[in-house]
Design an enzyme around this catalytic site. Sequence first.
Site, PDB file in Angstrom:
ATOM      1  N   VAL A   7       0.852  -1.199   0.000  1.00 55.08           N
ATOM      2  CA  VAL A   7       0.000   0.000   0.000  1.00 55.08           C
ATOM      3  C   VAL A   7       0.886   1.248   0.000  1.00 55.08           C
ATOM      4  CG1 VAL A   7      -1.618   1.377   1.397  1.00 55.08           C
ATOM      5  CG2 VAL A   7      -2.034  -1.067   1.045  1.00 55.08           C
ATOM      6  N   THR A  47       2.567   1.778  -3.336  1.00 53.79           N
ATOM      7  CA  THR A  47       1.595   2.210  -4.340  1.00 53.79           C
ATOM      8  C   THR A  47       1.171   3.656  -4.091  1.00 53.79           C
ATOM      9  OG1 THR A  47       0.800  -0.053  -4.594  1.00 53.79           O
ATOM     10  CG2 THR A  47      -0.660   1.699  -5.375  1.00 53.79           C
ATOM     11  N   GLU A  48       0.964   3.998  -2.824  1.00 55.67           N
ATOM     12  CA  GLU A  48       0.488   5.336  -2.469  1.00 55.67           C
ATOM     13  C   GLU A  48       1.536   6.412  -2.759  1.00 55.67           C
ATOM     14  OE1 GLU A  48      -2.359   6.504  -1.647  1.00 55.67           O
ATOM     15  OE2 GLU A  48      -3.483   4.709  -1.178  1.00 55.67           O
ATOM     16  N   SER A  49       2.779   6.190  -2.334  1.00 57.25           N
ATOM     17  CA  SER A  49       3.755   7.281  -2.355  1.00 57.25           C
ATOM     18  C   SER A  49       5.142   6.876  -2.843  1.00 57.25           C
ATOM     19  CB  SER A  49       3.912   7.841  -0.939  1.00 57.25           C
ATOM     20  OG  SER A  49       4.599   6.893  -0.129  1.00 57.25           O
TER      21      SER A  49
END
Length: 131
Positions: free
Chosen positions: A30, A33-35
């Site tokens: 996560v 993928t996010e940052s």
Amino acid sequence: KTKFSPDEITKMIYIAAKKYGVDERLALSVAKTESGLNPDAVSDAGAEGVMQLMPDTARALGVKNSKDARENVDAGVRYLKNLMDEFGGDCKKALAAYNAGPGTVKRFNGVPPYQETREYVDKVLSLYNRE
């Protein structure tokens, strides 16, 4: 302001995952993928930090400073755990809720038909399966 290496960020994610009982590979996927593990990331929508917390979500989780990597990671992993619990451990629904909000997932009773959300869920799971 302190700069953290991707390895240090990864360690923070693993610590938070252990603390909240979340699969550490999922939490790391996560964050990537996010940052891309960037604590200074800010999205067009205003999400901030490693876990890309929206200001309202960050406030609800008691975050004082979304740019603080430790605080952001801890809250983001805790939020992921809350969503996993809310959706009965259904990983796809929890990830969709992380991206589009829990209300949207409930309204569609599953991953909503939004291209961005579907791509997000696929990307996180693809990373997860490679970690």
